[in-house]
Design a protein around this motif. Sequence first.
Motif, mmCIF file in Angstrom:
data_model
loop_
_atom_site.group_PDB
_atom_site.id
_atom_site.type_symbol
_atom_site.label_atom_id
_atom_site.label_comp_id
_atom_site.label_asym_id
_atom_site.label_seq_id
_atom_site.Cartn_x
_atom_site.Cartn_y
_atom_site.Cartn_z
ATOM 1 N N TYR A 17 0.819 -1.214 0.000
ATOM 2 C CA TYR A 17 0.000 0.000 0.000
ATOM 3 C C TYR A 17 0.855 1.267 0.000
ATOM 4 O O TYR A 17 0.652 2.157 -0.828
ATOM 5 N N TRP A 18 1.791 1.361 0.928
ATOM 6 C CA TRP A 18 2.576 2.598 1.047
ATOM 7 C C TRP A 18 3.425 2.864 -0.195
ATOM 8 O O TRP A 18 3.439 3.997 -0.689
ATOM 9 N N PRO A 19 4.115 1.866 -0.740
ATOM 10 C CA PRO A 19 4.843 2.124 -1.991
ATOM 11 C C PRO A 19 3.905 2.464 -3.147
ATOM 12 O O PRO A 19 4.244 3.287 -4.007
ATOM 13 N N LEU A 21 1.043 4.079 -2.945
ATOM 14 C CA LEU A 21 0.656 5.477 -2.741
ATOM 15 C C LEU A 21 1.768 6.419 -3.202
ATOM 16 O O LEU A 21 1.517 7.357 -3.959
ATOM 17 N N ALA A 22 2.993 6.148 -2.785
ATOM 18 C CA ALA A 22 4.125 6.993 -3.183
ATOM 19 C C ALA A 22 4.367 6.907 -4.688
ATOM 20 O O ALA A 22 4.621 7.933 -5.349
ATOM 21 N N PHE A 23 4.265 5.707 -5.240
ATOM 22 C CA PHE A 23 4.519 5.524 -6.663
ATOM 23 C C PHE A 23 3.489 6.246 -7.522
ATOM 24 O O PHE A 23 3.834 6.846 -8.544
ATOM 25 N N ILE A 25 1.834 8.905 -6.772
ATOM 26 C CA ILE A 25 2.147 10.338 -6.709
ATOM 27 C C ILE A 25 3.327 10.652 -7.624
ATOM 28 O O ILE A 25 3.276 11.607 -8.413
ATOM 29 N N LEU A 26 4.376 9.859 -7.534
ATOM 30 C CA LEU A 26 5.555 10.098 -8.375
ATOM 31 C C LEU A 26 5.240 9.943 -9.859
ATOM 32 O O LEU A 26 5.666 10.763 -10.676
ATOM 33 N N TRP A 27 4.539 8.887 -10.208
ATOM 34 C CA TRP A 27 4.253 8.619 -11.611
ATOM 35 C C TRP A 27 3.491 9.770 -12.242
ATOM 36 O O TRP A 27 3.789 10.204 -13.343
ATOM 37 N N THR A 29 3.239 12.888 -11.246
ATOM 38 C CA THR A 29 3.791 14.239 -11.080
ATOM 39 C C THR A 29 5.168 14.369 -11.719
ATOM 40 O O THR A 29 5.388 15.251 -12.522
ATOM 41 N N VAL A 49 -4.810 10.235 -6.128
ATOM 42 C CA VAL A 49 -4.355 10.015 -4.751
ATOM 43 C C VAL A 49 -5.509 9.860 -3.763
ATOM 44 O O VAL A 49 -5.459 9.002 -2.877
ATOM 45 N N GLU A 98 2.996 -0.749 -11.010
ATOM 46 C CA GLU A 98 1.657 -0.533 -10.456
ATOM 47 C C GLU A 98 0.899 -1.855 -10.344
ATOM 48 O O GLU A 98 0.241 -2.119 -9.339
#
Length: 134
Positions: A17-19, A21-23, A25-27, A29, A49, A98
């Motif tokens: 879950y945490w990766p 969420l971060a991924f 956002i990164l992908w 942006t 998000v 993903e």
Amino acid sequence: MMPTQPGFYRVLTQLCYWPLLAFVILWHTMLTPDSSVSLPLPLALLFWVVPLLLPLPGLVKGKPYTHAWFNFILMFYFLHGLTAIYTHPDEFWYAVTELLLTTGAFIGATGFARYQGRALGLGLKKQKKNNSDD
């Protein structure tokens, strides 16, 4: 043979879950070229998000019901990954990442909801068969 301990599945859910969420956002942006973004950045972040943030309190608290319905949200990201593999070949590895994270979170959330729900006595009650209704 898969473990039947809810703790294993809870850790698997958290590890994906945490990766994820971060991924996400990164992908959407930093990793995506500006020319391929169809939404303004604030709307894109809202769209990508916020759905992942909705189950956050229940996932952190370890609620089986939240883990169960979290799978419906994960399917959106899973389908996005499958679609991106086909439609954006230049983002193939982002889509595979993903898919792996959503699959891991799905397996973890499903296992946790099942085994923790059983441990707590939650679940659907089987309807007793009444012989007089036959």
